[in-house]
Each structure stands twice: as structure tokens, then as C-alpha cells.
Design an enzyme around this catalytic site. Structure first.
Site, PDB file in Angstrom:
ATOM      1  N   ARG A  39      -6.156 -76.926  34.313  1.00 29.16           N
ATOM      2  CA  ARG A  39      -5.612 -75.729  34.983  1.00 29.16           C
ATOM      3  C   ARG A  39      -6.370 -74.520  34.477  1.00 29.16           C
ATOM      4  O   ARG A  39      -6.451 -74.291  33.263  1.00 29.16           O
ATOM      5  CB  ARG A  39      -4.120 -75.614  34.664  1.00 29.16           C
ATOM      6  CG  ARG A  39      -3.415 -74.428  35.310  1.00 29.16           C
ATOM      7  CD  ARG A  39      -1.910 -74.527  35.037  1.00 29.16           C
ATOM      8  NE  ARG A  39      -1.157 -73.498  35.719  1.00 29.16           N
ATOM      9  CZ  ARG A  39      -0.875 -72.308  35.213  1.00 29.16           C
ATOM     10  NH1 ARG A  39      -1.302 -71.982  33.997  1.00 29.16           N
ATOM     11  NH2 ARG A  39      -0.162 -71.435  35.907  1.00 29.16           N
ATOM     12  N   SER A 108       4.162 -78.125  43.195  1.00 26.35           N
ATOM     13  CA  SER A 108       5.125 -77.360  42.381  1.00 26.35           C
ATOM     14  C   SER A 108       6.291 -76.852  43.206  1.00 26.35           C
ATOM     15  O   SER A 108       6.088 -76.281  44.285  1.00 26.35           O
ATOM     16  CB  SER A 108       4.440 -76.128  41.786  1.00 26.35           C
ATOM     17  OG  SER A 108       3.612 -76.490  40.727  1.00 26.35           O
ATOM     18  N   LYS A 137       2.827 -69.043  31.961  1.00 25.22           N
ATOM     19  CA  LYS A 137       2.581 -68.789  33.373  1.00 25.22           C
ATOM     20  C   LYS A 137       2.879 -67.332  33.673  1.00 25.22           C
ATOM     21  O   LYS A 137       3.884 -66.795  33.203  1.00 25.22           O
ATOM     22  CB  LYS A 137       3.485 -69.699  34.216  1.00 25.22           C
ATOM     23  CG  LYS A 137       3.199 -69.622  35.684  1.00 25.22           C
ATOM     24  CD  LYS A 137       4.146 -70.467  36.506  1.00 25.22           C
ATOM     25  CE  LYS A 137       3.678 -70.432  37.952  1.00 25.22           C
ATOM     26  NZ  LYS A 137       4.639 -71.027  38.865  1.00 25.22           N
TER      27      LYS A 137
HETATM   28  N1  3NM Z   1       4.250 -73.951  35.926  1.00 24.05           N
HETATM   29  P1  3NM Z   1       4.572 -74.306  28.771  1.00 24.05           P
HETATM   30  S1  3NM Z   1       5.974 -73.256  34.223  1.00 24.05           S
HETATM   31  C1  3NM Z   1       2.112 -73.959  34.696  1.00 24.05           C
HETATM   32  O1  3NM Z   1       7.646 -73.362  36.735  1.00 24.05           O
HETATM   33  C2  3NM Z   1       3.569 -73.776  34.765  1.00 24.05           C
HETATM   34  O2  3NM Z   1       6.136 -74.355  37.917  1.00 24.05           O
HETATM   35  C3  3NM Z   1       5.555 -73.701  35.788  1.00 24.05           C
HETATM   36  O3  3NM Z   1       3.771 -74.039  30.111  1.00 24.05           O
HETATM   37  C4  3NM Z   1       6.526 -73.803  36.894  1.00 24.05           C
HETATM   38  O4  3NM Z   1       4.652 -75.794  28.606  1.00 24.05           O
HETATM   39  C5  3NM Z   1       4.377 -73.404  33.714  1.00 24.05           C
HETATM   40  O5  3NM Z   1       3.687 -73.687  27.710  1.00 24.05           O
HETATM   41  C6  3NM Z   1       3.941 -73.159  32.312  1.00 24.05           C
HETATM   42  O6  3NM Z   1       5.886 -73.613  28.886  1.00 24.05           O
HETATM   43  C7  3NM Z   1       4.288 -74.299  31.379  1.00 24.05           C
END
Ligand code: 3NM
Length: 208
Positions: A39, A108, A137
């Protein structure tokens, strides 16, 4: 079209880790990853392409699957295993036409309505989040929590559900027990780059 997912699904991030995608992939494979998503919301197309190309060579040699976030063109050019698309990316049907029946296509979603709308799409798995607060994010949707995830389980979806957002070693098992097939992780694994393999291994062990 639906696929079996490993319980832990790491995603690379060059900003959080300070490492190239290929170096992250090396370390994630050392920690036991079977499926990895690349990503990158910042790199130029050229830079992302060449880093992803190196990452794919490493993953292939290890029998590990690689999914590219957002960039259907780069996934196609590098013959990656698939793509992960967000709500504002290219439509899933178009990506399926481009990449073919065998490609893994993840999508997503951030609420139950988006999941309902995704049910008719040719996807291999659904991602749902953020389950918990996340700093990885930009402009995340409202936190869904484990209760929303349990409601997703009650929908008995035909595709596996990957939970994402704020998942770490302390809560990964709870998230799986609430109904996710898999947990996607970024900062819990990458924030300390010298411990990427060890942290991934620990999260994987915590889910057994
Ligand atoms: N997508 P971490 S939350 C890339 O809600 C991403 O769809 C999300 O990172 C969504 O594991 C997110 O550090 C970030 O919290 C996830």
C-alpha cells in the site's frame, strides 16, 4: 472467486516503517506472512512500480501471495496475485474485467450499507473497518467496533471478511472471535522496523 485467507494479513507502509516495500516484504516473510498487501499513497508510479517489482520477486520465490492496493495497472503489469480496492478506486467490475477470474480482488467497506451494496460485486474478500481508532489512514471512517463486526458476522456473507484498523497483539484474537476471517495490520507490525518479523510472528501466535 472467494479465497481462503490467512488469519493475519500484513500491509506495507513506507512512511511508518521507513523501509522500502521489498525490504518490508522480506521481513514480513521472515515473520511467517502468507499474504501481503503493498500500500502506497505517496510514491510516484515509477517508484512504486520498481519497488513492487522487487517485492514480487521476493514473494514469489517464497510462495507468498502479493496484493497491490489501488493500482490495477501495476498489479496487471507485474502479474501480482490481485488488488485491493477502496470505495473511491476503480469499480470492482472493471478491475475484474482487467485482471481476470483468477485474480484476488479485495474491497474496503466501512459500514453495513456499504457491505450490502458490495454483495453483488465480483470480489474475493471484503475488508471492514476501522474496527478501532487508527493513525495509519488519512481521514478514516467512524470506528465500527466489535459490535458492528458481530453484526457483519450475522449477515453470513459469501466472502471472507478482513477486519482492519487499530488491530494489535492485544485485540487480534477478540477481533477474530467477533467474526472476522482475518485481521489486517499495519502499525502494530511496522512501527518498530527492527521487530517486523518478531511482531508479526507474535500476533500470529496470539491468534492460534
Ligand atoms: N484502512 P493500523 S483502517 C488502511 O477502515 C486502513 O478501511 C482502514 O492501520 C479502513 O493497523 C486502515 O495501523 C489503517 O491501524 C490500518
Amino acid at each position: 472467486m472467494s479465497i481462503q485467507l490467512p488469519k493475519v494479513y500484513p500491509i506495507t507502509d513506507t512512511t511508518i516503517s521507513g523501509l522500502s516495500h521489498s525490504e518490508q516484504v522480506k521481513r514480513l516473510i521472515a515473520g511467517g506472512a502468507a499474504l501481503i498487501q503493498l500500500r502506497d499513497k505517496q510514491a510516484s508510479s515509477r517508484a512504486f512500480y520498481s519497488d513492487a517489482q522487487a517485492a514480487i520477486q521476493i514473494a514469489r520465490a517464497a510462495g507468498v501471495k502479493l496484493i497491490i492496493n489501488d493500482r490495477v495497472d501495476i498489479a496487471l503489469a507485474l502479474r501480482a496475485d490481485g488488488v485491493h480496492l477502496g470505495q473511491s478506486d476503480m469499480p470492482v467490475e472493471a478491475a475484474r474485467r482487467i485482471l481476470g477470474e483468477q485474480a484476488v480482488i479485495g474491497f474496503s467497506t466501512h459500514n453495513l450499507e456499504q457491505i450490502r451494496r458490495a454483495l453483488s460485486l465480483p470480489i474475493s474478500y471484503l475488508a471492514f473497518g476501522p474496527i478501532f481508532p487508527t493513525a495509519s489512514k488519512l481521514n478514516p471512517d467512524p470506528v465500527a467496533g466489535l459490535n458492528q463486526l458481530k453484526r457483519v458476522r450475522e449477515m453470513s456473507l459469501p466472502t471472507p471478511v478482513v477486519a482492519i484498523g487499530g488491530i494489535n497483539i492485544s485485540n487480534a484474537l477478540d477481533v477474530l472471535n467477533a467474526g472476522a476471517s482475518s485481521v489486517a495490520v499495519i502499525s502494530a507490525v511496522l512501527a518498530n522496523p527492527s521487530r517486523i518479523a518478531a511482531n508479526l510472528q507474535q500476533i500470529m501466535t496470539s491468534t492460534e
